[in-house]
Scaffold this motif. Sequence first.
Motif, short mmCIF file in Angstrom:
data_model
loop_
_atom_site.label_atom_id
_atom_site.label_comp_id
_atom_site.label_asym_id
_atom_site.label_seq_id
_atom_site.Cartn_x
_atom_site.Cartn_y
_atom_site.Cartn_z
N ALA A 20 -6.63 16.74 -47.25
CA ALA A 20 -6.36 17.17 -45.87
C ALA A 20 -7.66 17.30 -45.10
O ALA A 20 -7.77 16.86 -43.94
CB ALA A 20 -5.59 18.49 -45.88
N PHE A 21 -8.69 17.89 -45.72
CA PHE A 21 -9.95 18.08 -45.01
C PHE A 21 -10.78 16.81 -44.96
O PHE A 21 -11.61 16.64 -44.05
CB PHE A 21 -10.72 19.23 -45.64
CG PHE A 21 -10.23 20.56 -45.17
CD1 PHE A 21 -10.71 21.12 -44.01
CD2 PHE A 21 -9.25 21.24 -45.87
CE1 PHE A 21 -10.25 22.34 -43.55
CE2 PHE A 21 -8.76 22.46 -45.42
CZ PHE A 21 -9.26 23.01 -44.25
N MET A 22 -10.61 15.90 -45.89
CA MET A 22 -11.27 14.61 -45.79
C MET A 22 -10.75 13.84 -44.58
O MET A 22 -11.53 13.23 -43.83
CB MET A 22 -11.07 13.81 -47.07
CG MET A 22 -11.80 14.35 -48.28
SD MET A 22 -13.60 14.29 -48.17
CE MET A 22 -13.90 12.55 -48.43
N MET A 23 -9.44 13.87 -44.35
CA MET A 23 -8.87 13.20 -43.19
C MET A 23 -9.30 13.88 -41.90
O MET A 23 -9.65 13.21 -40.92
CB MET A 23 -7.34 13.14 -43.31
CG MET A 23 -6.85 12.22 -44.40
SD MET A 23 -5.05 11.96 -44.39
CE MET A 23 -4.48 13.55 -45.01
N PHE A 24 -9.27 15.20 -41.89
CA PHE A 24 -9.72 15.95 -40.72
C PHE A 24 -11.17 15.63 -40.39
O PHE A 24 -11.53 15.34 -39.25
CB PHE A 24 -9.53 17.44 -40.96
CG PHE A 24 -10.37 18.32 -40.08
CD1 PHE A 24 -10.19 18.34 -38.71
CD2 PHE A 24 -11.37 19.12 -40.63
CE1 PHE A 24 -10.98 19.15 -37.90
CE2 PHE A 24 -12.16 19.92 -39.83
CZ PHE A 24 -11.96 19.93 -38.46
N GLY A 25 -12.03 15.66 -41.41
CA GLY A 25 -13.45 15.39 -41.20
C GLY A 25 -13.70 13.98 -40.71
O GLY A 25 -14.56 13.76 -39.85
N GLY B 166 -22.12 19.25 -42.69
CA GLY B 166 -21.92 19.24 -44.14
C GLY B 166 -20.82 20.16 -44.62
O GLY B 166 -20.18 19.89 -45.63
N THR B 167 -20.57 21.26 -43.89
CA THR B 167 -19.50 22.16 -44.33
C THR B 167 -18.14 21.51 -44.25
O THR B 167 -17.20 21.90 -44.92
CB THR B 167 -19.51 23.46 -43.49
OG1 THR B 167 -18.60 24.40 -44.07
CG2 THR B 167 -19.10 23.20 -42.06
N LEU B 168 -18.01 20.45 -43.39
CA LEU B 168 -16.74 19.74 -43.25
C LEU B 168 -16.58 18.64 -44.29
O LEU B 168 -15.47 18.22 -44.58
CB LEU B 168 -16.64 19.10 -41.85
CG LEU B 168 -16.81 20.04 -40.66
CD1 LEU B 168 -16.82 19.23 -39.38
CD2 LEU B 168 -15.68 21.05 -40.63
N SER B 169 -17.70 18.15 -44.81
CA SER B 169 -17.67 16.97 -45.65
C SER B 169 -17.60 17.36 -47.12
O SER B 169 -18.22 18.31 -47.56
CB SER B 169 -18.93 16.13 -45.41
OG SER B 169 -19.04 15.09 -46.35
N GLY B 170 -16.85 16.59 -47.88
CA GLY B 170 -16.79 16.82 -49.32
C GLY B 170 -17.86 16.06 -50.07
O GLY B 170 -17.88 16.06 -51.29
N SER B 171 -18.75 15.39 -49.35
CA SER B 171 -19.76 14.54 -49.98
C SER B 171 -21.11 14.75 -49.33
O SER B 171 -21.26 14.56 -48.12
CB SER B 171 -19.34 13.07 -49.89
OG SER B 171 -20.40 12.22 -50.27
N MET C 265 -4.03 23.42 -46.93
CA MET C 265 -3.49 22.11 -46.57
C MET C 265 -2.88 22.14 -45.17
O MET C 265 -3.11 21.24 -44.35
CB MET C 265 -2.46 21.66 -47.59
CG MET C 265 -1.98 20.23 -47.38
SD MET C 265 -0.84 19.69 -48.66
CE MET C 265 -0.75 17.93 -48.31
N VAL C 266 -2.11 23.18 -44.88
CA VAL C 266 -1.52 23.33 -43.55
C VAL C 266 -2.62 23.48 -42.51
O VAL C 266 -2.58 22.87 -41.43
CB VAL C 266 -0.56 24.54 -43.51
CG1 VAL C 266 -0.11 24.82 -42.08
CG2 VAL C 266 0.65 24.29 -44.40
N ALA C 267 -3.64 24.27 -42.82
CA ALA C 267 -4.74 24.48 -41.88
C ALA C 267 -5.49 23.18 -41.61
O ALA C 267 -5.85 22.88 -40.46
CB ALA C 267 -5.71 25.54 -42.42
N GLY C 268 -5.73 22.39 -42.66
CA GLY C 268 -6.43 21.13 -42.50
C GLY C 268 -5.66 20.13 -41.65
O GLY C 268 -6.21 19.48 -40.76
N VAL C 269 -4.36 20.01 -41.92
CA VAL C 269 -3.53 19.08 -41.15
C VAL C 269 -3.40 19.57 -39.70
O VAL C 269 -3.45 18.77 -38.75
CB VAL C 269 -2.14 18.92 -41.81
CG1 VAL C 269 -1.21 18.10 -40.92
CG2 VAL C 269 -2.28 18.27 -43.18
N ALA D 76 -11.01 7.76 -44.50
CA ALA D 76 -10.93 9.03 -45.21
C ALA D 76 -10.30 8.84 -46.59
O ALA D 76 -10.76 9.42 -47.58
CB ALA D 76 -10.13 10.04 -44.40
N ILE D 77 -9.25 8.04 -46.65
CA ILE D 77 -8.58 7.81 -47.94
C ILE D 77 -9.52 7.08 -48.89
O ILE D 77 -9.62 7.43 -50.07
CB ILE D 77 -7.28 7.00 -47.72
CG1 ILE D 77 -6.27 7.82 -46.92
CG2 ILE D 77 -6.68 6.58 -49.06
CD1 ILE D 77 -5.88 9.14 -47.54
#
Length: 645
Positions: free
Chosen positions: A200-205, A244-249, A379-383, A413-414
């Motif tokens: 969810a946060f990868m798509m948001f980011g 960076g706080t938004l990114s998982g990488s 997940m709800v927050a990210g979407v 994102a995917i």
Amino acid sequence: MAIHYEEENAADSWFNGTVRTIPGWLVFAAATLAFATAIYHLAGGLFGVAEAFRHRLTHITLFLLLTFIFYPLGRKSWTAPLRLVSLVDLALILGTVGCYTYMISDIDGLAMRSGLPDPGDVINGTVLVLLVLESIRRTVGMALVILPVFFMLHAVFAPSFPGIFYAAPTEYESLISYLTMDTDGMLGIPVSVASTFIIAFMMFGAILVRSGAGQFFTDLAIATTGNMRGGPAKAAAIASALYGTLSGSTTANVVTSGSFTIPLMKSSGFSARVAASVEAIASNGGQIMPPIMGAAAFIIPMYIPGTGYRDVVMAALIPALLYFLSLLAMIHFEAGKKGLVGMPRSELPDFLKVLRRGWPLLLSLVAIITLLIMGFTPMVAGVAALIVTLVVIQFRPETRLGPADVIAGLENAIRATIPIAIACAAAGLIIGSMDLSGLAGRFSRLILEVSQGNMLPALIMTMIICVVLGMGMTTTIIYITLAALVVPSIVDMGVSPMAANLFVFYFGALSGVTPPIALTTYAAAGIAGSSPWTTGWTASKIGIASFIIPFMFVYTPGLLLNGSPFEIGIAAASAGLGVIVLAASIQGYFMSQLAAWERLLLAAAAMLLITPDARYGLAAVTLVAFVAFRQRRQGNANRTKEVRT
């Protein structure tokens, strides 16, 4: 060796029809599958996911299919010339579909047979595990293949292992059943996290960055700090913390912000090596920066009973601020040593104009924090944040995205999530195998025995394990893997669960900048044109305080907001002064160049400030005041001499 796919902008060329090296039908199938995966997970965030086993199985199946398409056998990238579709890839795709069909068509029967599988279940489970291992090899590399294979072999052949590895054997059928037919094995907590929070946060980011958030954060940071000494480097640190706080990488952070900040630092007088090192440390720090912490803020509570998102974010706040305070101090003293000055104000972006242009992008962050505090799932927050972003970016032409841009952003994102999702499956194999063999408990006892009950040696051992095992892995996966392996040992020694988990998380993150396998540093060095090896060691030097901060919050609970306001304030002030004087000692510059003995005095003061003991603190302040007085007196004498001459 992992097979890397093409640059992140390649998806644009798919929709513009400029990719000619691969068949059109394959491009269409890949893009459709990626978009369908995004829609499936978005629907889960909006309307709720299916039953746990069914949802996780569907999630991992989709990402296995994506792996065999985007990480093809025998090619270094997705867009490399393709004459024929690999028969091996086709067989793996068909095998994945077959395993999913077998399991989903008899999901109730699988649940009833869990622990007592029939031959078909064992064959299907074996094939599924092999498919996951091959996907790990392609996406992450052989290092993460070896770990689950070792732990699975250990579970089956435990009596053949010596020392603490000796245990009763597990039947192969029982192992496969536990790993593939239960939600405590391969489809356990790591895959649960990947299939809900992380994706969810990868798509948001991805959508946020595509709308110009990366440039907005960078412009905002430059407008704030650009005129200071070492301003461009300080701006790079702040921009990387925000993005960076938004990114998982961390690598994605380097590529996104570093492509602008590294040339800017070089043009202002920093060497290529220092510019790359600053960007690597700053991008790495984004992973520990609340409110999202690269999705770790939602994962850590799952390993600490009785805690929630708010607890983790609050506990991580002061250590994260200390991390960046240390980095800014390092930059400041490096710039002072080299006589660098800030950028002219005429060359800086106007702060108010930047804020007026980009403030709607901040609404999505407000939405995330508000929903999480209200008790909604991550997940709800990210979407919801993704939807807010899609709405607010339409009000300004410079941020507006068309349908093709949104689809391409989701698809990117995917693709970026593929290694994370597959690595989570690997973590599930490791954790499931250790559950059956009981190795995690014995490993914890080994640390306790070797350290002989002394906390400092145990923490140092844990640090080394985290850095070594974390090499080449993303931050969230490092933490998920190590939380089950080493956290119990230091908790048993009296460290609070929150401090123990954050300790492991911090050092797992630092493996990205620590030689010899420092992927974050290598990415920054590639942009800067510097040597990866020397850049890695320079990054370790610049980030030296980040190796001390975890020890500080273990010994000083106030840094994790445990204690009275007075205790917390004293702990934060002591630690803040400590990281500043440590930076001065490392760089050899305070108010002016430091003599060797002055550097030693400041280093001693920094060590005394690790714990907020009043006696040590008074001694440290005395040392710092003495050095500052001498530096100021020497500076006045030099200025007087210049006037006379």
